[in-house]
Design a protein around this motif. Structure first.
Motif, short mmCIF file in Angstrom:
data_model
loop_
_atom_site.label_atom_id
_atom_site.label_comp_id
_atom_site.label_asym_id
_atom_site.label_seq_id
_atom_site.Cartn_x
_atom_site.Cartn_y
_atom_site.Cartn_z
N PRO A 58 0.78 -1.31 -0.02
CA PRO A 58 0.01 0.08 -0.33
C PRO A 58 0.45 1.26 -0.03
O PRO A 58 0.68 2.10 0.81
CB PRO A 58 -0.81 -0.15 1.16
N VAL A 59 1.60 1.63 -1.38
CA VAL A 59 2.72 2.61 -0.95
C VAL A 59 1.85 4.05 -0.99
O VAL A 59 2.82 4.71 -0.15
CB VAL A 59 3.30 1.77 -2.55
N SER A 60 1.12 3.82 -1.59
CA SER A 60 0.17 5.17 -1.81
C SER A 60 -0.36 5.96 -0.23
O SER A 60 -1.26 6.56 -0.34
CB SER A 60 -0.54 5.71 -2.81
N LEU A 87 9.61 -5.66 2.90
CA LEU A 87 10.37 -5.32 3.97
C LEU A 87 11.62 -6.45 4.25
O LEU A 87 12.90 -5.26 4.66
CB LEU A 87 9.73 -4.39 4.99
N LEU A 88 10.94 -7.22 4.43
CA LEU A 88 12.26 -8.20 3.90
C LEU A 88 13.70 -8.01 4.19
O LEU A 88 14.77 -7.59 4.30
CB LEU A 88 11.68 -9.95 4.62
N SER A 94 9.93 3.00 -0.87
CA SER A 94 9.13 4.25 -0.16
C SER A 94 8.39 3.62 0.72
O SER A 94 8.14 4.63 1.71
CB SER A 94 7.71 5.15 -1.79
N ILE A 95 7.88 2.67 0.76
CA ILE A 95 7.52 2.15 1.59
C ILE A 95 8.41 1.90 3.40
O ILE A 95 8.26 2.21 4.59
CB ILE A 95 6.12 0.91 2.15
N SER A 105 11.10 3.73 3.94
CA SER A 105 10.62 5.34 4.19
C SER A 105 9.73 5.83 5.06
O SER A 105 10.14 6.56 5.79
CB SER A 105 10.86 6.38 2.94
N TRP A 106 8.62 5.29 4.31
CA TRP A 106 7.50 5.74 5.65
C TRP A 106 7.32 5.49 6.77
O TRP A 106 7.39 5.92 7.77
CB TRP A 106 5.99 5.82 4.41
N ALA A 107 7.50 4.29 6.58
CA ALA A 107 7.88 3.17 8.27
C ALA A 107 8.72 3.81 9.14
O ALA A 107 8.88 3.38 10.02
CB ALA A 107 8.00 1.55 7.88
N ARG A 108 10.08 4.29 8.35
CA ARG A 108 10.96 4.74 9.00
C ARG A 108 10.89 5.69 9.58
O ARG A 108 10.93 5.91 10.64
CB ARG A 108 12.53 4.79 7.99
N GLN A 109 10.53 6.81 9.13
CA GLN A 109 9.95 7.73 9.62
C GLN A 109 8.73 7.68 10.69
O GLN A 109 8.56 8.39 11.34
CB GLN A 109 9.54 8.43 8.55
N ALA A 110 7.76 6.42 10.02
CA ALA A 110 6.70 6.95 11.60
C ALA A 110 7.00 6.01 13.16
O ALA A 110 6.45 6.38 13.43
CB ALA A 110 5.35 5.65 10.73
#
Length: 317
Positions: free
Chosen positions: A185-187, A212-213, A304-305, A307-312
């Motif tokens: 669910p990238v977007s 993410l593995l 992209s996902i 980057s989202w996960a790392r920031q979240a």
């Protein structure tokens, strides 16, 4: 025998049920069990350890000699589970810890406490899970299935890398075969742009775990830490009864028991030598990440996902 294994896997119904487990165990290619006492003197952490697969995983690890740290959200339920485990494996040690894995502040508190008490952790099994009937947010405002299946486990692992490096360094993500139905669910990782469906949210978060593995394997390899995902097949758990009553009613006669569902999780945490990290496992073998071409993600989408996960999760770079 490899052909039989592949046919079972692709059939889904046969492979994920207790039928597939029973047939695979009877083949000569079934990998050997961990040696007796394989985890003697070692500390293993299991989240979501108050019911179902969590209790079965803790039981299996304890029978191999591990000192098992039961991480639960509800201490009353945790005490009940610990009593059940002590009766089943009276020679084992079970330590009880409270942590809401969806709450990143609570994850930080827990990691600091267990990190100070346990200098070397052989493995962390990220088993905690949820499937809210309506879209729910964590204390930090993240969609709940993503918070409990992705963000909390990422942060907990990162905060305990020193302890994992001092131990055997294994991280096992308990995922779900439902992830095969969803693309990354990238977007919309927070599930705000379409009508919420519980099973879809659950599967999307599990797809994110698996996708993410490769990133996590690369990130943690230099610390001597290996990461795996494993799906238990169709197991008869309280979560299935509560969240998918129709599915449970139809498939009940062929569902695996919780020990069968937890088998590969225990095996990955204990077998020597380490299995190669970075893959999805089921019934002690690496499985494809995708069966449908429409679910495949590109490297850019995976980054992209990430980057989202790392920031979240507020991870260090």
């Amino acid at each position: 025998m490899n052909l039989l294994d592949t046919v079972l896997d692709r059939s889904v119904v046969l492979g994920y049920s207790k039928i597939g487990y029973a047939l695979r165990r009877r083949t000569s290619s079934w990998p050997q069990d961990p040696a007796p006492g394989a985890l003697a003197g070692k500390d293993v952490v299991v989240t979501g350890a108050s019911s179902g697969l969590g209790i079965a995983t803790a039981d299996g690890l304890a029978r191999l000699g591990a000192r098992v740290h039961l991480v639960v959200r509800n201490l009353e339920k945790g005490e009940k589970a610990r009593g059940e485990l002590r009766r089943a494996v009276p020679s084992a040690t079970f330590e009880l810890w409270q942590c809401d894995v969806s709450d990143l502040d609570d994850v930080r508190r827990f990691a600091a406490e267990i990190g100070a008490a346990v200098p070397a952790i052989s493995a962390i099994v990220h088993n905690a899970g949820a499937m809210p009937p309506e879209r729910t947010e964590s204390r930090q405002g993240h969609e709940m299935t993503m918070a409990i299946h992705v963000l909390g486990p990422l942060l907990m692992t990162e905060l305990l890398l020193d302890q994992l490096s001092a131990g055997d360094g294994r991280v096992v993500m308990v995922t779900s075969g439902g992830m095969y139905t969803q693309s990354l669910p990238v977007s919309d990782p927070e599930y705000t742009q379409s009508s919420y469906k519980p099973a879809t949210a659950y599967a999307r978060s599990k797809r994110t775990q698996v996708s993410l593995l490769p990133v996590l394997a690369d990130r943690w390899r230099s610390r001597g830490v290996s990461v795996y995902a494993t799906h238990p097949g169709w197991a008869d758990t309280p979560g299935v009864v509560d969240s998918l009553p129709g599915f449970h009613k139809v498939t009940g006669p062929i569902l695996r028991d919780v020990a069968q569902g937890a088998d590969t999780t225990v095996w990955l945490a204990a077998v020597d030598p380490h299995p190669p990290g970075g893959g999805l496992w089921h019934d002690r073998r690496v499985r494809p990440d995708h069966y449908l071409p429409t679910t495949r993600e590109s490297d850019d989408e995976r980054q992209s996902i990430w980057s989202w996960a790392r920031q979240a999760a507020q991870l260090p770079r």
